[in-house]
Design a protein around this motif. Structure first.
Motif, PDB file in Angstrom:
ATOM      1  N   UNK A 136       0.833  -1.202   0.000  1.00  0.00           N
ATOM      2  CA  UNK A 136       0.000   0.000   0.000  1.00  0.00           C
ATOM      3  C   UNK A 136       0.864   1.247   0.000  1.00  0.00           C
ATOM      4  N   UNK A 137       0.225   2.381  -0.216  1.00  0.00           N
ATOM      5  CA  UNK A 137       0.944   3.641  -0.316  1.00  0.00           C
ATOM      6  C   UNK A 137       1.672   4.046   0.952  1.00  0.00           C
ATOM      7  N   UNK A 138       1.045   3.857   2.098  1.00  0.00           N
ATOM      8  CA  UNK A 138       1.693   4.237   3.351  1.00  0.00           C
ATOM      9  C   UNK A 138       2.943   3.400   3.609  1.00  0.00           C
ATOM     10  N   UNK A 139       2.834   2.094   3.382  1.00  0.00           N
ATOM     11  CA  UNK A 139       3.995   1.222   3.543  1.00  0.00           C
ATOM     12  C   UNK A 139       5.073   1.582   2.518  1.00  0.00           C
ATOM     13  N   UNK A 140       4.653   1.889   1.299  1.00  0.00           N
ATOM     14  CA  UNK A 140       5.607   2.275   0.262  1.00  0.00           C
ATOM     15  C   UNK A 140       6.346   3.558   0.612  1.00  0.00           C
TER      16      UNK A 140
END
Length: 119
Positions: A32-36
């Motif tokens: 996901x974007x936050x993890x990325x």
């Protein structure tokens, strides 16, 4: 070349990671974007490839967050071949290129060659 693939869809994430790995890249993934964003900030890759539509943070938000933080390496965004509205928004957010879904190995290889040349 170290590449971070960000996609909430496990099948797409694995397929793109396999193509990039077969092309000689060292690949890390985020679901996901936050993890990325977190992974890119902790250990900056040479290239980020992000999906456009994700539930926690979309590709456009991720691209802007990376650029706002000073991330100056190439970013690609995955979108459908008919996703013209995403194209303008992605490039406007600071991405270098779209990667079309379904993924095409030859297209990805050509884009990688451009990154190797400083593109």
């Amino acid at each position: 070349m170290k590449v971070l693939v960000v996609d909430d869809d496990a099948v797409s994430r694995k397929l793109l990671a396999k193509i990039l790995g077969d092309l000689g890249c060292e690949v890390d993934v985020a679901s996901g974007g936050l993890e990325g964003l977190e992974k890119a900030m902790l250990d900056p890759p040479d290239l980020v490839v992000t999906d456009w539509v994700m539930p926690d943070m979309g590709g456009g938000e991720l691209i802007r967050a990376l650029r706002d933080s000073g991330f100056d390496r190439p970013i690609w965004f995955a979108c459908p071949r008919d996703g013209e509205e995403n194209l303008a928004e992605g490039l406007g957010a600071g991405a270098q290129a779209p990667v079309h879904k379904p993924f095409d190995r030859d297209e990805i290889a050509a884009l990688l060659a451009g990154v190797g040349e400083g593109g």
